[in-house]
Enzyme design. Structure first.
Site, PDB file in Angstrom:
ATOM      1  N   TYR A  55       0.832  -1.210   0.000  1.00 59.75           N
ATOM      2  CA  TYR A  55       0.000   0.000   0.000  1.00 59.75           C
ATOM      3  C   TYR A  55       0.866   1.260   0.000  1.00 59.75           C
ATOM      4  CZ  TYR A  55      -2.952   3.789   1.634  1.00 59.75           C
ATOM      5  OH  TYR A  55      -3.583   5.002   1.749  1.00 59.75           O
ATOM      6  N   HIS A  85      -3.690  16.570  -2.041  1.00 57.67           N
ATOM      7  CA  HIS A  85      -4.090  16.604  -0.630  1.00 57.67           C
ATOM      8  C   HIS A  85      -3.891  17.975   0.007  1.00 57.67           C
ATOM      9  CE1 HIS A  85      -4.291  12.373  -1.321  1.00 57.67           C
ATOM     10  NE2 HIS A  85      -4.437  12.039  -0.058  1.00 57.67           N
ATOM     11  N   PHE A 329      -1.462   6.315  12.378  1.00 54.61           N
ATOM     12  CA  PHE A 329      -1.735   7.719  12.058  1.00 54.61           C
ATOM     13  C   PHE A 329      -3.019   8.232  12.695  1.00 54.61           C
ATOM     14  CE2 PHE A 329      -3.017   5.027   8.352  1.00 54.61           C
ATOM     15  CZ  PHE A 329      -4.365   4.954   8.672  1.00 54.61           C
TER      16      PHE A 329
END
Length: 522
Positions: A55, A85, A329
C-alpha cells in the site's frame, strides 16, 4: 539541556522541541541514524523492483488502495499526492507551530520505519535550521489518516510549490529557492505518503498547549493567592492534613503552593480572629479545582511525550519482506486528552471569573467596584463583563471534537478522530484564559492596595510590585483595556511566573515542594 539533539536517537520532550523551534538547540543526524534511514529507503526500492504489492508504494491511496501503480509511475504518484491533498483553508497556523511540525516529523522519520530518502530528511532539516517555514492553513484535517491536508501544505515547498515564511515575509517557494540557490528535491516511492501520514499537526498544537497551560496553571495559583489576600480569605483550607486524607497529587501541590505563597503575610495575620466561618468556593476550593486541572495537564504531558517519540505514518517498513499497513496515524490517542485538557483550561477561567466578581461586590471591606468614588466612576465594573464573555466563549469551545466522526475517503476511513480541531480549540481556550487571568491580576493588585500598609508574604509582595511596574493603582476611570493588555503580556511571556519563582528562591521557599519532578517540568 544539551544544545545538540540527535534526531531518531534522543528522547524528544516538549521543552526540547520548543527549543529546537526557537533555534536554541540544533537537531542533527548522526551516522547510526543515517545508516538506518538509508537501509529503510533501500527496502522500498527493493519492493518496487520486485513488484511486491505494498500500500502506498505501488498502489493508490485510501479507497484506491487496490489500484496497482506501475514502477515508472511510482515517483509521479508522490508528487500527485502532495498536490491533491493540499486542500487546507483558513488562516495560516502560527509559524512556531509549523516549525514544530517539521521537527516532530523529522524525529519520526529518522527512526527508520518510513522508507524516506536521506536527501528528503536533510532538506526538511535545512528548512528548520534556516527558519524557512512553510505556510500551513489551519483547517482541513480530520485527524485520522494522519493530518493529511496540513502536512501536504507543510511539504509542498520540498517540490518547489506552496508558500513559506522567508526573512519575515510570506514568500512564494519558487522565489525563495531562486534567492537561496536551491532546487526542488525529487521524491521517491513511498515518500509523499510518509510525509503526509502522521499526527504532527495535532501533536504540535499539543506541544504548545502543554507549555502554555503549564504557565497558566502556575499563574492561576499565584493570582488566586493574591486575590485571596485582597478578599481577606483564610489559608486554613490549604492545610496539608486536609489534603492528606484525599491525596490527589494535583490538589496537594496546589494546596502547598497556596500555603507557601500566603505564609509570612501581614495581611493574613491581621484577620485571624475575624469571625468569618468560611470562604466561598472560588477561594476555599482552589486546591480541588486548580488541582484537577493540574491532573489533566499531567495526563496531556504524558501522552504528548509518547507521541513525540512515536512513528505515526503508514505503511510501516520493517524490511523489504515485512511491511504493515496499520493505523498508527489515527489521532484518537491525542484527541481525547486534548479535549480533556480543554475542559481543564476552561475551568481555570471559570473559577477566576468568580473571584473577579467577588472583588467588585464591595464585600470584606473592599469598596464597591474597587474604587473609592463609585458613581462618578464605573471603576472595575466592566472588566468582569469581559471575563464573563470569555468564560462563556470557552464553554462553547468545550464540546469534545473527538466525540464526533464524519466518514471520509468513500468509507475507507470510516472513523476519524477530529483531533486537529481538539488541538486548535485547546489553544483558543488558553488564549481566553490568559486574558481572564490578566483581569483577575488587575483586580487582585487593586484589592491588595486597599489593605496597605499591611504587606503580603515575600513572593506575593514581589508579584504585586512587578504588577505595579506595569499598571498603576486606579483612583478614577481610565482605559482599562491598556492595563489588561500590559498584564496579559507579563502572563503570556511567563515573566510573572518567573518573578514569583525568583522571589521564592531568594527566600529559600520551595513553591512546588515534593511535586516539582512530577508537575513542574515538561
Amino acid at each position: 539541556m544539551s544544545d545538540i539533539f540527535k534526531y531518531g536517537i534522543d528522547q524528544l520532550t516538549v521543552a526540547t522541541a520548543i527549543d529546537i523551534a526557537a533555534g536554541k538547540v540544533k537537531g542533527i543526524l548522526i551516522p547510526e541514524v543515517i545508516n538506518r534511514v538509508q537501509t529503510s529507503s533501500g527496502y522500498v526500492q527493493t519492493i518496487v523492483a520486485q513488484h511486491t504489492t505494498v500500500y502506498g508504494i505501488n498502489t493508490g491511496f485510501g479507497p484506491l488502495c487496490d489500484t496497482k501503480i506501475s514502477e515508472e509511475d511510482t515517483r509521479a504518484l508522490q508528487y500527485n499526492i502532495l498536490q491533491s491533498h493540499s486542500v487546507g483553508v483558513g488562516s495560516p497556523i502560527p509559524e512556531e507551530v509549523a516549525r514544530l511540525m517539521l521537527i516532530t516529523k523529522v524525529h519520526a522519520l529518522a527512526q527508520g520505519f518510513s522508507g524516506v530518502a536521506l536527501s528528503t530528511l536533510e532538506r526538511i532539516i535545512w528548512h528548520i535550521d534556516h527558519q524557512v517555514t512553510p505556510l500551513v492553513p489551519e483547517k482541513g484535517s480530520v485527524g485520522a489518516s494522519g493530518d493529511l491536508a496540513p502536512l501536504s501544505h507543510l511539504f509542498l515547498p520540498l517540490i518547489g510549490l506552496g508558500l513559506v515564511w522567508y526573512k519575515g515575509q510570506k514568500t512564494d517557494t519558487a522565489a525563495m529557492m531562486q534567492q537561496e540557490g536551491i532546487q526542488p528535491i525529487v521524491l521517491g516511492p513511498k515518500e509523499g505518503l510518509a510525509l503526509i501520514n502522521g499526527t504532527q499537526f495535532i501533536l504540535s498544537f499539543a506541544v504548545k498547549a502543554v507549555q502554555r497551560l503549564h504557565n497558566a496553571l502556575e499563574a492561576a495559583d499565584i493570582i488566586g493567592a493574591l486575590s485571596l489576600e485582597g478578599l481577606m480569605g483564610t489559608a486554613k483550607p490549604f492545610d496539608s492534613r486536609l489534603h492528606a486524607i484525599r491525596p490527589f497529587p494535583g490538589n496537594q501541590l496546589v494546596a502547598h503552593r497556596l500555603k507557601t505563597l500566603l505564609d509570612h503575610s501581614e495581611i493574613m495575620s491581621s484577620h485571624i480572629d475575624c469571625g468569618r466561618v468560611q470562604d466561598p468556593y472560588s477561594l476555599r476550593c482552589m486546591p480541588q479545582v486548580h488541582g484537577a486541572s493540574r491532573t489533566a495537564w499531567l495526563h496531556l504531558l504524558e501522552l504528548t511525550t509518547i507521541e513525540l517519540n512515536a512513528v505515526t505514518d503508514n505503511p510501516i517498513i520493517f524490511s523489504a519482506e515485512d511491511t504493515i499497513s496499520g493505523g498508527n496515524f489515527h489521532g484518537q490517542p491525542m484527541a481525547l486528552p486534548l479535549d480533556y485538557a480543554t475542559v481543564a483550561a476552561a475551568e481555570l477561567g471559570n473559577i477566576s471569573d468568580r473571584r473577579c466578581y467577588m472583588m467588585i461586590e464591595g464585600r470584606y471591606g473592599l469598596p464597591k467596584l474597587l474604587i473609592q468614588d463609585a458613581g462618578l466612576n464605573s471603576g472595575f465594573m466592566i472588566p468582569q463583563y469581559t471575563t464573563a464573555a470569555l468564560v462563556t466563549e470557552n464553554k462553547t469551545l468545550c464540546f469534545p471534537a473527538s466525540a464526533d466522526s464524519v466518514p471520509t475517503s468513500l468509507g475507507q476511513e470510516d472513523h476519524v478522530s477530529m483531533g486537529s480541531i481538539s488541538g486548535r480549540k485547546l489553544n483558543q481556550v488558553i488564549d481566553n484564559l490568559e486574558y481572564i487571568l490578566a483581569i483577575e491580576l488587575l483586580y487582585a493588585a487593586q484589592a491588595v492596595d486597599f489593605r496597605r500598609p499591611l504587606k503580603s508574604g515575600p513572593v506575593l509582595e514581589a508579584v504585586h510590585r512587578y504588577t505595579r511596574e506595569q499598571v498603576t493603582f486606579a483612583t478614577k476611570d481610565r482605559v482599562f483595556a491598556n492595563d489588561i493588555a500590559a498584564l496579559h503580556h507579563i502572563i503570556t511571556n511567563q515573566s510573572l511566573v518567573r518573578v514569583a519563582n525568583e522571589a521564592a528562591a531568594s527566600h529559600q521557599l520551595n513553591l512546588n515542594g515534593v511535586y516539582n519532578d512530577q508537575f513542574g517540568l515538561y
